[in-house]
Scaffold this motif. Structure first.
Motif, PDB file in Angstrom:
ATOM      1  N   PRO A   1      -0.124  12.189  -7.020  1.00  0.00           N
ATOM      2  CA  PRO A   1       1.071  12.187  -6.115  1.00  0.00           C
ATOM      3  C   PRO A   1       0.776  11.251  -4.705  1.00  0.00           C
ATOM      4  CG  PRO A   1       0.541  14.336  -6.897  1.00  0.00           C
ATOM      5  CD  PRO A   1      -0.425  13.531  -7.406  1.00  0.00           C
ATOM      6  N   MET A   2       1.651  10.788  -4.036  1.00  0.00           N
ATOM      7  CA  MET A   2       1.165  10.031  -2.436  1.00  0.00           C
ATOM      8  C   MET A   2       0.875  11.172  -1.594  1.00  0.00           C
ATOM      9  SD  MET A   2       1.565   7.259  -0.828  1.00  0.00           S
ATOM     10  CE  MET A   2       2.568   6.168  -1.702  1.00  0.00           C
TER      11      MET A   2
ATOM     12  N   TYR B   1      -9.791   3.872 -10.833  1.00  0.00           N
ATOM     13  CA  TYR B   1      -8.399   3.974 -10.400  1.00  0.00           C
ATOM     14  C   TYR B   1      -8.239   2.735  -9.320  1.00  0.00           C
ATOM     15  CZ  TYR B   1      -9.585   5.967  -5.549  1.00  0.00           C
ATOM     16  OH  TYR B   1     -10.092   6.041  -4.545  1.00  0.00           O
ATOM     17  N   ASN B   2      -6.757   2.365  -9.113  1.00  0.00           N
ATOM     18  CA  ASN B   2      -6.341   1.572  -8.089  1.00  0.00           C
ATOM     19  C   ASN B   2      -5.514   2.182  -7.084  1.00  0.00           C
ATOM     20  OD1 ASN B   2      -3.681   0.232  -8.926  1.00  0.00           O
ATOM     21  ND2 ASN B   2      -4.809   0.620 -10.763  1.00  0.00           N
ATOM     22  N   ASP B   3      -5.412   1.630  -5.834  1.00  0.00           N
ATOM     23  CA  ASP B   3      -4.245   1.999  -4.781  1.00  0.00           C
ATOM     24  C   ASP B   3      -4.029   0.924  -3.953  1.00  0.00           C
ATOM     25  OD1 ASP B   3      -6.608   2.265  -3.150  1.00  0.00           O
ATOM     26  OD2 ASP B   3      -6.402   4.343  -2.968  1.00  0.00           O
TER      27      ASP B   3
ATOM     28  N   GLU C   1      -5.821   8.672   8.591  1.00  0.00           N
ATOM     29  CA  GLU C   1      -5.024   7.609   8.878  1.00  0.00           C
ATOM     30  C   GLU C   1      -4.367   6.816   7.528  1.00  0.00           C
ATOM     31  OE1 GLU C   1      -6.464   4.863  11.690  1.00  0.00           O
ATOM     32  OE2 GLU C   1      -6.559   6.242  13.244  1.00  0.00           O
ATOM     33  N   VAL C   2      -5.260   7.277   6.338  1.00  0.00           N
ATOM     34  CA  VAL C   2      -5.071   6.504   4.907  1.00  0.00           C
ATOM     35  C   VAL C   2      -3.895   7.349   4.188  1.00  0.00           C
ATOM     36  CG1 VAL C   2      -6.086   5.816   2.871  1.00  0.00           C
ATOM     37  CG2 VAL C   2      -7.189   5.496   4.969  1.00  0.00           C
ATOM     38  N   GLU C   3      -2.976   6.798   3.734  1.00  0.00           N
ATOM     39  CA  GLU C   3      -2.117   7.311   2.794  1.00  0.00           C
ATOM     40  C   GLU C   3      -1.959   6.642   1.671  1.00  0.00           C
ATOM     41  OE1 GLU C   3       2.479   9.200   2.936  1.00  0.00           O
ATOM     42  OE2 GLU C   3       2.365   7.179   3.708  1.00  0.00           O
ATOM     43  N   HIS C   4      -2.245   7.064   0.514  1.00  0.00           N
ATOM     44  CA  HIS C   4      -2.265   6.440  -0.727  1.00  0.00           C
ATOM     45  C   HIS C   4      -1.633   7.052  -1.845  1.00  0.00           C
ATOM     46  CE1 HIS C   4      -6.667   7.615  -1.794  1.00  0.00           C
ATOM     47  NE2 HIS C   4      -5.807   8.800  -1.243  1.00  0.00           N
ATOM     48  N   GLN C   5      -1.701   6.395  -3.032  1.00  0.00           N
ATOM     49  CA  GLN C   5      -1.013   7.039  -4.386  1.00  0.00           C
ATOM     50  C   GLN C   5      -2.177   6.341  -5.458  1.00  0.00           C
ATOM     51  OE1 GLN C   5       2.876   6.397  -5.400  1.00  0.00           O
ATOM     52  NE2 GLN C   5       2.870   8.190  -6.666  1.00  0.00           N
TER      53      GLN C   5
END
Length: 226
Positions: free
Chosen positions: A152-153, A169-171, A187-191
């Protein structure tokens, strides 16, 4: 192993000063065990910290001098009463197992998860997702994610430090493979999306819960406790 993602400068400085929370410090230690580049940077951080500490020491007073004299006298007495320790009386630590052993866990994790991946007893979190929490430290977590799984994001309520042990993994930040550290803040948002092939196994430490974007992930969060 040649990591491409490393510890942040502030993480290294806090680690050198003993200021990292224990779970983050353990994961940082795992990365340092596997990364010569960050070990060199750590030595630089320790040298800089030592110089700064010397420059900020207050000038000694008469009472400081008396305390120092008493301390030196006590240490001298202890030295005279302590049996001599020689190389023959100290058992050398066992040599580290080769990093190429795919079942070997880094030494920094042995007190919390044991020495091998194959002996881990995973707890189901969701389809293709498993975890193990360190009994002594619930925010230190081992994760095992099936290949091709899209997580999930989310963003982070604080710091998250993750070390990849197997798989990848990659994002939006790039590809993170075995040996890499993901040193993230609020500050980082990733999935993350795990790579095909083998499960992605990593160890992660948090100093605050994750912040999920989707309602379903937020509902599940109270059960998985991440």
């Amino acid at each position: 192993m040649n990591p491409h993602h490393h510890l942040h400068e502030s993480t290294l400085i806090s680690y050198a000063a003993g200021g990292l929370p224990a779970p983050l410090s353990i994961v940082a230690g795992v990365h340092l065990e596997q990364c010569p580049h960050c070990r060199r940077r750590l030595r630089d951080a320790e040298a800089i910290g030592s110089v700064l500490l010397e420059q900020t020491q207050p000038q000694p007073t008469d009472s400081d001098a008396r305390r120092q004299a008493l301390r030196e006298a006590m240490l001298a007495r202890l030295d005279s009463e302590t049996p001599e320790v020689t190389a023959s009386t100290v058992q050398a630590p066992p040599p580290p197992r080769p990093g190429a052993d795919p079942d070997h866990l880094p030494a920094a994790l042995h007190p919390y998860f044991g020495p091998s991946i194959s002996a881990l007893r995973w707890r189901w979190m969701g389809p293709g997702m498993y975890c193990i929490r360190a009994e002594q430290m619930p925010t230190l977590v081992m994760l095992k994610i099936a290949p091709g799984k899209c997580l999930p994001m989310h963003s982070h309520g604080g710091s998250e430090l993750t070390q990849i042990l197997r798989g990848a993994y990659n994002d939006a930040l790039g590809v993170f493979a075995a040996g890499d550290a993901a040193d993230l803040d609020g500050e980082v948002e990733h999935q993350p999306v795990t790579a095909p092939g083998v499960p992605c196994i990593c160890v992660s430490a948090l100093d605050a819960p994750l912040v999920f974007s989707g309602w379903l992930a937020r509902k599940m969060q109270r059960f998985v406790k991440l």
